[in-house]
Motif scaffolding. Sequence first.
Motif, short mmCIF file in Angstrom:
data_model
loop_
_atom_site.label_atom_id
_atom_site.label_comp_id
_atom_site.label_asym_id
_atom_site.label_seq_id
_atom_site.Cartn_x
_atom_site.Cartn_y
_atom_site.Cartn_z
N LEU B 119 1.08 -1.41 -0.17
CA LEU B 119 0.10 0.00 -0.58
C LEU B 119 0.91 1.20 0.28
O LEU B 119 0.79 2.09 -0.97
CB LEU B 119 -1.25 -0.11 1.37
N GLU B 120 2.45 1.03 0.86
CA GLU B 120 2.76 2.22 0.51
C GLU B 120 4.09 2.15 1.28
O GLU B 120 4.09 0.78 1.75
CB GLU B 120 2.72 3.26 2.25
N THR B 121 5.22 2.57 0.60
CA THR B 121 6.72 2.63 1.82
C THR B 121 7.16 1.57 0.36
O THR B 121 7.07 0.79 -0.69
CB THR B 121 7.52 2.43 2.62
N ASP B 122 8.55 2.15 -0.05
CA ASP B 122 9.09 1.37 -0.98
C ASP B 122 10.50 0.60 -0.12
O ASP B 122 11.53 -0.15 -0.43
CB ASP B 122 9.89 1.59 -2.05
N ASN B 123 9.92 0.36 0.98
CA ASN B 123 10.80 -0.50 2.09
C ASN B 123 10.86 -2.14 2.08
O ASN B 123 12.50 -1.90 1.38
CB ASN B 123 10.55 -1.03 3.27
N ASP B 124 10.13 -2.73 1.31
CA ASP B 124 10.73 -3.84 0.69
C ASP B 124 11.62 -4.39 -0.92
O ASP B 124 12.41 -4.85 -0.73
CB ASP B 124 9.27 -4.62 0.11
N ALA B 125 10.97 -3.06 -1.84
CA ALA B 125 12.55 -3.02 -3.01
C ALA B 125 13.43 -2.74 -2.30
O ALA B 125 14.43 -3.82 -3.07
CB ALA B 125 11.59 -2.22 -3.81
N GLN B 126 13.29 -2.12 -1.58
CA GLN B 126 14.82 -1.14 -1.14
C GLN B 126 15.85 -2.61 -0.17
O GLN B 126 16.48 -2.98 -0.60
CB GLN B 126 14.98 -0.35 -0.01
N ARG B 127 14.68 -3.71 0.39
CA ARG B 127 15.34 -4.58 0.98
C ARG B 127 16.23 -5.83 -0.07
O ARG B 127 17.60 -6.28 0.31
CB ARG B 127 14.59 -5.06 1.48
N PHE B 128 14.47 -6.15 -1.71
CA PHE B 128 15.93 -6.36 -2.34
C PHE B 128 17.22 -5.98 -3.11
O PHE B 128 17.65 -6.82 -3.03
CB PHE B 128 14.55 -6.97 -3.61
N THR B 139 3.23 0.67 -5.67
CA THR B 139 2.56 0.94 -4.17
C THR B 139 0.93 1.10 -4.37
O THR B 139 1.07 2.09 -5.86
CB THR B 139 3.04 2.40 -3.38
N THR B 140 0.41 0.62 -3.81
CA THR B 140 -1.14 1.11 -4.57
C THR B 140 -1.89 2.07 -3.69
O THR B 140 -3.08 1.99 -3.75
CB THR B 140 -1.49 -0.63 -4.60
#
Lengths: 113, 273
Positions: B119-128, B139-140
């Motif tokens: 829904l929000e943040t690009d934390n997961d993409a940053q982790r990858f 983000t949807t």
Amino acid sequence: MHELSLITETLAIALRNAEAENAQQIHRLTMAIGAASGVVPDALQFAFDVAIQGTIAENAELAIETIPVTCQCPQCQTQFSPPDWIYECPTCQTLVSQTLTGREIQLKSLEVS
Amino acid sequence: MCGTCGCVSENGVTILTPDHSHHHGHRDDHNPDHTHHHGHTHSHDPQHTHTPTLPRTLDLTQSVLAKNDRLAERNRGYFLAKNLLVLNVISSPGSGKTTLLQATAQNVGLSCGVVVGDLETDNDAQRFRAGGIPSIQITTGTLCHLEADMVLTAAQHLNLDALQLLIIENVGNLVCPAAYDLGETLRVVLLSTTEGEDKPLKYPTLFKSADVVLLTKLDIAEAVGFDEATALANVQAINPTASIFPVSAKTGLGMAAWYDCLQDYRAGIGDPS
């Protein structure tokens, strides 16, 4: 709550078809919703009431027909309506994955004038 | 689409590129001096009236998801042409998706890219990306699932020709993503040991749609009182054809069988080079 997305798309299809028929008003939309489609009719109704504001469907009624789940056993070909979410053939007790009906999310018809 | 970085924002859905640092202001072309009249152009034919037509019924019987299904088929063809194995990974929030997918991307032996939905943040993409895995975040906003067109737009920000495996990490949700085909090769549903053995019975629509079910966080099964045999039986009762892999991304338990499964599927798609 993907029902709002679904209703938005349903309404777009309805408005396109009504316009193609030169209709001035949509009085009723009938949807067919499969019992295993994952759609909650109450949520659909709620989303509908919001989505129709300001359109030619503004005072329209939403009718929802529920389509029951039916399966055909791949082993013995028995057709059956499972009583719950475990689709077990009543004849040979095979567990079945595929459904014949029950996953529909359809706009069936419109009443327009 | 933003001309600076190529990121897309439409109806609250945004695709965040890695170098997304500038501000998207509100562009408004409504000049206060804009006062001219927009006339209509149709001819006033005396035969042409706007009285309501007679009440009538239009029979349609159209699938509401037809547009998404069509776009998903387009994606499937596009991914197939690129010899990509594509996973649509769906689970509850907090079931260990990102950790499992990081381990998978690093150890599966296939070059891998990730499209992440949240829904929000690009934390997961940053982790990858921190682990050297190319990834792009969608983000949807308030939308509870990914749709086929978003996935294609986002995936094209990755160098797909250099990839063999494309992982789509869907929005954490066990209900809404079930209805939306993204053009994936395999739908992978996670069930973590902390969620209880009866999750497949509570969310049958999604579990029925799975090609693969991963039982995750197996390393803490004993601590949380998870009964693996019951969970397996529940998955099989709801979905007798799904492949099931009990795994722990943390300890590596069971992961080799999962990687072998992905290797086999990739080999079946096309050139395994």
